[in-house]
Design a protein around this motif. Structure first.
Motif, short mmCIF file in Angstrom:
data_model
loop_
_atom_site.label_atom_id
_atom_site.label_comp_id
_atom_site.label_asym_id
_atom_site.label_seq_id
_atom_site.Cartn_x
_atom_site.Cartn_y
_atom_site.Cartn_z
N GLN A 1 3.51 -3.63 6.80
CA GLN A 1 3.48 -3.19 5.41
C GLN A 1 4.79 -3.61 4.75
O GLN A 1 5.84 -3.62 5.39
CB GLN A 1 3.32 -1.68 5.33
CG GLN A 1 1.96 -1.15 5.80
CD GLN A 1 0.87 -1.40 4.77
OE1 GLN A 1 1.01 -1.08 3.60
NE2 GLN A 1 -0.23 -2.00 5.22
N SER B 1 3.84 3.94 3.30
CA SER B 1 2.81 2.92 3.20
C SER B 1 1.46 3.43 3.68
O SER B 1 1.33 4.54 4.22
CB SER B 1 3.22 1.70 4.02
OG SER B 1 3.05 1.96 5.41
N THR B 2 0.45 2.62 3.50
CA THR B 2 -0.84 2.88 4.12
C THR B 2 -0.63 3.09 5.62
O THR B 2 0.11 2.33 6.26
CB THR B 2 -1.79 1.69 3.88
OG1 THR B 2 -1.89 1.46 2.47
CG2 THR B 2 -3.16 1.94 4.48
N ASN B 3 -1.26 4.11 6.17
CA ASN B 3 -1.07 4.44 7.59
C ASN B 3 -1.90 3.53 8.49
O ASN B 3 -2.97 3.02 8.10
CB ASN B 3 -1.46 5.90 7.86
CG ASN B 3 -0.45 6.89 7.29
OD1 ASN B 3 -0.55 8.10 7.53
ND2 ASN B 3 0.53 6.42 6.53
N GLY C 1 0.83 -1.19 0.00
CA GLY C 1 0.00 0.00 0.00
C GLY C 1 0.86 1.23 0.00
O GLY C 1 2.06 1.18 0.30
N SER C 2 0.29 2.36 -0.38
CA SER C 2 1.02 3.62 -0.35
C SER C 2 0.05 4.75 -0.02
O SER C 2 -1.16 4.64 -0.21
CB SER C 2 1.74 3.87 -1.68
OG SER C 2 0.82 3.92 -2.76
N GLN C 3 0.61 5.85 0.44
CA GLN C 3 -0.17 7.00 0.89
C GLN C 3 -0.03 8.12 -0.13
O GLN C 3 1.08 8.62 -0.38
CB GLN C 3 0.34 7.46 2.27
CG GLN C 3 -0.46 8.58 2.91
CD GLN C 3 -1.81 8.11 3.41
OE1 GLN C 3 -2.01 6.90 3.64
NE2 GLN C 3 -2.74 9.04 3.58
N ASP C 4 -1.16 8.49 -0.74
CA ASP C 4 -1.21 9.65 -1.63
C ASP C 4 -0.17 9.53 -2.74
O ASP C 4 -0.12 8.53 -3.45
CB ASP C 4 -1.03 10.92 -0.79
CG ASP C 4 -1.46 12.19 -1.51
OD1 ASP C 4 -2.23 12.08 -2.49
OD2 ASP C 4 -1.03 13.26 -1.11
N ALA D 1 3.53 4.20 9.80
CA ALA D 1 3.63 3.66 8.44
C ALA D 1 5.08 3.30 8.15
O ALA D 1 6.00 3.77 8.81
CB ALA D 1 3.14 4.68 7.41
#
Length: 723
Positions: free
Chosen positions: A625, A618-620, A597-600, A712
């Motif tokens: 992750q 990563s996704t918070n 996953g990744s953030q923005d 994250a």
């Protein structure tokens, strides 16, 4: 067929010495994966392993040199009065000698058996050598060697000495084939002899009409060609439902450059046990100067033949369904030995010996219709001096099995599996292409058009993508002057090479790399082992550069070729070490990266973009992750450098990271267990991870289970080094 021009990055001129296999080429009994090549009636002895008062030349791999076309890339040069003496390896009463004399010269060699000079001599000539094909891009004058045979008139035993002495003309001796020739066979009952129809066995009269009359009279039966020399001045046609049989290829000789020329036949043609020796001294592609030109028809066979001084042995078009070509010798052709030129179904070409072809020794070319369900099996090929040992240009469900190919030159590989069409309509590779149990010795060459090497075994999406299933199994590549396995789009259009599996290959003493990948696409490698690799394990630089990457999937069991050539601006030269096992090269930079996953905008690729100020996050609030990078090929990674942005705004933190590795991207093992790594802007926000000795991986995964500074996983750069 030859490979034509494309523009490639330049490389320094190739000059090298490769360890060579000298000595005997013995008669081989074919068994699956144990003894590739043909079961031969003779044993070959290399001149460089004999006793001589002459001068050894070579080894040399430079196109246009005499030694580069020699068997083993070495030979012995004799001036007047000098000799080369062979120790006979087995009982024999005949010898065939591969030799070369200077252009425009002819002469003879005196022959000695155990020190006693024979009354008969061995004639040598340059008449059939020094071929120019200026219309073929990259071709220099070539075809320097020729073969001459002699019945000794006595039996010699293993350990006896047979010597050849120059008597005025310089002669370069390459290899001697010692053979026990059986007595001439007798006429089969009920057969029609060509002499009964007026054929002249002295070779003085024209026997063409006698051959035609005998064929007409023997429909459904046998035409007998007794011992002797016969002159045929024009090609035979309308040959069907008949057997043409001689007394043995050393006893019955037909002198003609065009034996059969016909566009069709009802089939049932069987040709066996005589020699056809032509007078072809240059290559003229518009001339049908071939033993067979066209079709023999379904259910036919060619066996026990000696074919020499022709343009092509068999140039086969039309219906040749279930043809069997076996136990023949193809020598000194100015072009192909045999070419299945489209529409061949169920053809078996097996247990043949081919030496000194001026183009592909054996070829299938799917022009007008696909060659289908046909095979080249247990053939021995030596010294094709312009193109490939074996070439498959298109076709459906083709097999190349248990062949022995050695000493290719200039424009060819030992084996080429290709979608080069040359002309239309062409049928590209389809179905399953099986390449199994082959041995390639000193094969591959410096292509003068591309100005870079061709591999010992080449898979080439020249004019279209390769979508067939290509299974390359149980291969041995020895002393390749350049690479072992090449994947390329030779026409420069960047077509992909797909669906290739290499399973079970032994690579010894390859001059540059094990895998030369220059096309987009993919291949899986299992149980490929290499020793004495000249430069690096892998060259992975697609051409054109923008055409996409070639993915090497490590299927397990591979060893000895984990390193990657680092500089795509220069081809590795034989024996040149990789300029880069230095710790400054980051194997991960620019490689494909993924994450759970990744953030923005903080995507996985930010961790391999070479910019320490951009980062992956990563996704918070969702530990653990993971972040994964594909290094492109298996590598002995020893050190990781993990970074966060160096800005003081990034406060110190500890991330708990587990390092995992994989050969194929699906089966993972833990390389370094969960460990807390401290990132502190005061010391560059960098952490170093040392991997244990013996670690080899292609896919690198970092699993983050905790972060004291943010909920994250975070990396601005992940760098992987060999040391």
């Amino acid at each position: 067929m030859q490979t034509s021009v494309r523009s490639m990055p330049s490389a320094a001129s190739a000059a090298m010495v490769v360890a060579l296999s000298a000595g005997l080429l013995t008669a081989i009994t074919p068994t699956a994966h144990a003894a590739p090549g043909a079961s031969l009636p003779f044993t070959s002895v290399e001149a460089e392993s004999a006793t001589t008062t002459g001068t050894k030349i070579g080894p040399d791999y430079t196109q246009g040199t005499l030694a580069s076309e020699a068997s083993g890339r070495q030979a012995v040069r004799l001036t007047s009065g000098q000799r080369v003496e062979f120790t006979v390896p087995r009982a024999a009463n005949a010898v065939n000698l591969a030799y070369s004399v200077p252009d425009g010269q002819s002469g003879s060699l005196d022959v000695y058996v155990n020190g006693t000079k024979l009354a008969r001599t061995l004639a040598v000539t340059s008449k059939y050598s020094y071929i120019d094909t200026s219309w073929i891009p990259g071709a220099k004058q070539h075809h320097f060697f020729d073969n001459a045979r002699l019945l000794l008139g006595q039996n010699v035993q293993a350990g006896d000495k047979v010597a050849f002495q120059a008597t005025g003309t310089q002669v370069t001796v390459d290899v001697a084939d010692f053979e026990q020739v059986a007595a001439a066979a007798t006429q089969p009952a009920g057969s029609v002899s060509v002499t009964s129809k007026g054929a002249d066995p002295s070779g003085n009269g024209d026997s063409t009409q006698a051959f035609r009359d005998a064929i007409s009279a023997a429909q459904g039966g046998v035409v007998w060609i007794p011992p002797g020399d016969y002159k045929v001045t024009s090609a035979l046609s309308g040959v069907q439902n008949v057997t043409l049989q001689g007394a043995g290829s050393w006893h019955t000789v037909v002198h003609t450059s065009r034996f059969i020329d016909q566009s069709g036949s009802s089939g049932g043609v069987h040709i066996k046990d005589f020699a056809v020796i032509g007078e072809v001294t240059e290559r003229v592609d518009s001339n049908p100067d071939n033993f067979v030109n066209g079709a023999l028809g379904p259910g036919s066979s060619v066996s026990g033949m000696w074919l020499q001084h022709l343009k092509v042995g068999l140039w086969l078009m039309g219906n040749n369904d279930n043809l069997v070509v076996e136990n023949n010798r193809f020598l000194d052709t100015t072009a192909d030995g045999l070419n299945l030129n489209g529409n061949a179904r169920g053809v078996r070409v097996r247990n043949n010996f081919l030496r000194n072809q001026g183009d592909d020794a054996l070829a299938m070319w799917s022009l007008y219709a696909p060659d289908t369900n046909s095979s080249f099996e247990n053939n021995t090929i030596s010294q094709p001096n312009l193109a490939n040992g074996i070439a498959i240009y298109g076709g459906t469900d083709i097999a190349v099995k248990n062949n022995l190919v050695s000493d290719t030159n200039a424009l060819g590989s030992g084996i080429a599996i290709s979608n080069q069409k040359f002309l239309d309509p062409f049928s590209p590779l389809a179905g399953t292409i099986t390449v199994d149990g082959n041995t390639l010795v000193r094969t591959g060459a410096m292509n003068p058009n591309w100005n870079h090497p061709m591999g010992a075994l080449r898979v080439d999406s020249y004019d279209s993508a390769i979508n067939a299933t290509v299974n390359i199994t149980n291969t041995t590549v020895t002393d390749s002057p350049y690479s072992a396995l090449e994947f390329v789009s030779g026409g420069g259009q960047g077509y992909p090479v797909r669906n290739v599996t290499v399973d079970g290959a032994t690579v010894r003493n390859t001059g540059t790399v094990v895998v030369q990948a220059e096309a987009q696409g993919a291949a899986t490698f299992r149980n490929v082992t290499a020793t004495s690799v000249g430069s690096a394990g892998v060259y992975n630089c697609p051409y054109p550069a923008s055409s996409g990457t070639f993915t090497l999937t490590d299927g397990g069991g591979n060893s000895g070729w984990s390193s990657t050539w680092s500089d795509c601006s220069a081809w590795p030269q034989p024996g040149q070490g990789n300029p880069d096992p230095d710790p400054t090269r980051n194997l991960a930079k620019g490689r494909p990266a993924t994450a759970t996953g990744s953030q923005d905008v903080y995507t996985p690729g930010k961790a391999v973009d070479g910019d320490a100020n951009s980062y992956w996050e990563s996704t918070n609030n969702a530990f653990p992750q993971s972040w994964t990078v594909d290094l492109g090929s298996s590598a002995a990674v020893r050190r990781l450098v993990l970074k966060l942005p160096p800005s003081a705004a990034w406060g110190a933190r500890t991330q708990t990271v587990t390092v995992l590795g994989s050969a194929d991207g699906s089966a993972w093992s833990t390389v370094v267990g969960a460990t807390g790594y401290r990132f502190d802007p005061a010391t560059g926000n960098t952490a170093t991870v040392t991997l244990p000795s013996g670690t080899n991986l292609r896919y690198l995964r970092l699993s983050v289970s905790a972060n004291t500074g943010w909920p994250a996983g975070q990396f601005s750069e992940v760098e992987a080094y060999l040391s």
